[in-house]
Design a protein around this motif. Sequence first.
Motif, mmCIF file in Angstrom:
data_model
loop_
_atom_site.group_PDB
_atom_site.id
_atom_site.type_symbol
_atom_site.label_atom_id
_atom_site.label_comp_id
_atom_site.label_asym_id
_atom_site.label_seq_id
_atom_site.Cartn_x
_atom_site.Cartn_y
_atom_site.Cartn_z
ATOM 1 N N ASP A 55 7.770 2.147 -3.920
ATOM 2 C CA ASP A 55 7.704 3.603 -4.038
ATOM 3 C C ASP A 55 8.726 4.367 -3.208
ATOM 4 O OD1 ASP A 55 5.496 3.329 -5.728
ATOM 5 O OD2 ASP A 55 4.076 3.344 -4.041
ATOM 6 N N ASN A 56 9.700 3.684 -2.609
ATOM 7 C CA ASN A 56 10.618 4.444 -1.764
ATOM 8 C C ASN A 56 12.099 4.231 -2.058
ATOM 9 O OD1 ASN A 56 11.039 1.916 -0.635
ATOM 10 N ND2 ASN A 56 10.295 2.445 1.402
ATOM 11 N N ALA A 57 12.424 3.778 -3.263
ATOM 12 C CA ALA A 57 13.833 3.590 -3.618
ATOM 13 C C ALA A 57 14.610 4.906 -3.591
ATOM 14 C CB ALA A 57 13.937 2.944 -5.003
ATOM 15 N N PHE A 58 13.919 6.023 -3.767
ATOM 16 C CA PHE A 58 14.593 7.326 -3.744
ATOM 17 C C PHE A 58 15.295 7.574 -2.412
ATOM 18 C CE2 PHE A 58 10.649 8.222 -1.588
ATOM 19 C CZ PHE A 58 10.951 9.231 -0.685
ATOM 20 N N LYS A 59 14.837 6.906 -1.356
ATOM 21 C CA LYS A 59 15.439 7.111 -0.042
ATOM 22 C C LYS A 59 16.905 6.671 -0.001
ATOM 23 C CE LYS A 59 11.737 7.059 3.372
ATOM 24 N NZ LYS A 59 11.502 6.617 4.753
ATOM 25 N N VAL A 60 17.260 5.687 -0.798
ATOM 26 C CA VAL A 60 18.636 5.194 -0.796
ATOM 27 C C VAL A 60 19.575 6.270 -1.328
ATOM 28 C CG1 VAL A 60 20.185 3.403 -1.648
ATOM 29 C CG2 VAL A 60 17.811 2.827 -1.076
ATOM 30 N N ASP A 61 19.235 6.861 -2.461
ATOM 31 C CA ASP A 61 20.058 7.942 -3.012
ATOM 32 C C ASP A 61 20.059 9.151 -2.089
ATOM 33 O OD1 ASP A 61 20.710 6.468 -5.265
ATOM 34 O OD2 ASP A 61 18.988 7.221 -6.410
ATOM 35 N N LEU A 62 18.927 9.427 -1.489
ATOM 36 C CA LEU A 62 18.826 10.560 -0.581
ATOM 37 C C LEU A 62 19.744 10.365 0.626
ATOM 38 C CD1 LEU A 62 17.336 13.214 -0.029
ATOM 39 C CD2 LEU A 62 15.517 11.883 1.052
ATOM 40 N N ALA A 63 19.719 9.180 1.211
ATOM 41 C CA ALA A 63 20.571 8.899 2.364
ATOM 42 C C ALA A 63 22.046 8.958 1.990
ATOM 43 C CB ALA A 63 20.227 7.523 2.939
ATOM 44 N N GLY A 81 0.808 -1.212 0.000
ATOM 45 C CA GLY A 81 0.000 0.000 0.000
ATOM 46 C C GLY A 81 0.842 1.262 0.000
ATOM 47 N N ALA A 82 0.513 2.190 0.909
ATOM 48 C CA ALA A 82 1.200 3.487 0.981
ATOM 49 C C ALA A 82 2.452 3.344 1.830
ATOM 50 C CB ALA A 82 0.268 4.536 1.583
ATOM 51 N N HIS A 83 3.615 3.223 1.160
ATOM 52 C CA HIS A 83 4.864 2.997 1.887
ATOM 53 C C HIS A 83 5.981 3.943 1.457
ATOM 54 C CE1 HIS A 83 5.088 -0.019 -1.559
ATOM 55 N NE2 HIS A 83 5.977 0.914 -1.858
ATOM 56 N N ARG A 84 5.643 5.027 0.783
ATOM 57 C CA ARG A 84 6.676 5.959 0.310
ATOM 58 C C ARG A 84 7.590 6.427 1.443
ATOM 59 N NH1 ARG A 84 6.792 11.553 0.558
ATOM 60 N NH2 ARG A 84 8.193 12.584 -0.948
ATOM 61 N N ASP A 85 7.031 6.665 2.618
ATOM 62 C CA ASP A 85 7.803 7.216 3.733
ATOM 63 C C ASP A 85 8.429 6.139 4.614
ATOM 64 O OD1 ASP A 85 6.831 9.594 2.769
ATOM 65 O OD2 ASP A 85 5.391 9.903 4.389
ATOM 66 N N LEU A 86 8.275 4.876 4.269
ATOM 67 C CA LEU A 86 8.614 3.804 5.201
ATOM 68 C C LEU A 86 9.973 3.176 4.909
ATOM 69 C CD1 LEU A 86 5.023 2.328 5.609
ATOM 70 C CD2 LEU A 86 6.183 4.106 6.945
ATOM 71 N N ALA A 87 10.248 2.026 5.502
ATOM 72 C CA ALA A 87 11.607 1.501 5.636
ATOM 73 C C ALA A 87 12.188 0.952 4.344
ATOM 74 C CB ALA A 87 11.627 0.412 6.703
ATOM 75 N N VAL A 88 13.508 1.110 4.216
ATOM 76 C CA VAL A 88 14.280 0.483 3.140
ATOM 77 C C VAL A 88 15.378 -0.416 3.711
ATOM 78 C CG1 VAL A 88 13.841 2.342 1.491
ATOM 79 C CG2 VAL A 88 15.872 2.454 2.942
#
Length: 339
Positions: A305-313, A143-150
């Motif tokens: 939907d949250n792979a962008f977090k890896v590059d961001l981190a 579901g809605a997991h954009r803000d959640l864990a990677v």
Amino acid sequence: MKPFAYLRARTAAEAVRESSAHPGAAFLGGGTNLVDLMKLGAQTPDLLIDISRLPLDEVADTADGGLRIGATVRNSDLAAHPAVRTRYPALSRALLSGASGQLRNTATTGGNLLQRTRCPYFQDVSKPCNKRVPGSGCPAREGAHRDLAVLGHSEHCVATCPSDMAVALSALDATVELHGPDGERTVPAAEFHRLPGDTPDLDTELRPGELITGITLPPLPDGTDSLYRKVRDRASFAFALASVAAVLRVRDGRIAHAALAFGGLAHRPWRARRAEEVLRGAPATEETFVRAADAELAAARPLRDNAFKVDLARSLAVDALSELAADGRNNRSHADPQT
């Protein structure tokens, strides 16, 4: 709201005794998270044990040059404390990046560590959630997991730890002091929060009846600096998409000490041990910082939907370490024109 009983504890021992006698009890400090969850029905304690007036509101130097922070010290007071601002700037900046001024004036040190995830499925009692109702499922995975864990998530939970302060404490090698039915004990801040595994309903290593009484920060050697950086969807009053707390000491162009912790990426503040291994003894260069970040984030398992977090981190870590290294060189240059 579900009816509940209220007790104002006079001592830490009384608070622990009453909590142990009432398994459905919860400690009340500032209440900035707990009361919200009670209104939503996501948390329904039978008894609130008010610890806000216990003598746990002091910040004091320790004999070895560190700092001890009482569990009921308010976040605003802690962020503004001269010893925190000068010796542990990452902690001050982490606190100031969280919540709003009004909430920081009420929220406590212990409560900050214990705040629950802001995963929308946890807060919505009409939806299943393994953290709230074990065995009911984790709809966030699809579901809605954009803000959640990677990092570190499991099939049972992909929630993230919301505390900025906890990320800084992890990188600073702080220790959490606990008082429980079996006496006193300590837990490293980096190990205080748990990964979800098969028991995502357990956020921390707290045992039944235990109360946080304080946090101890060890002294940092001369020449060590720290900072905290956070990226969020809006400029204030928002939780981290990704954050980083970095601690660095450079000697003769090489890294003598480094500690790194990520926020917004996992069920707990993520202490970057693989990155630290790469950094230790290596040249203090951007190339080293990139290699270190990549070594840590290779373990990431982003969702749809949250792979962008890896590059961001990665960018946050490299920028933070580069800033600390540059500050270290500038400070040495200002202190000794011959260097």
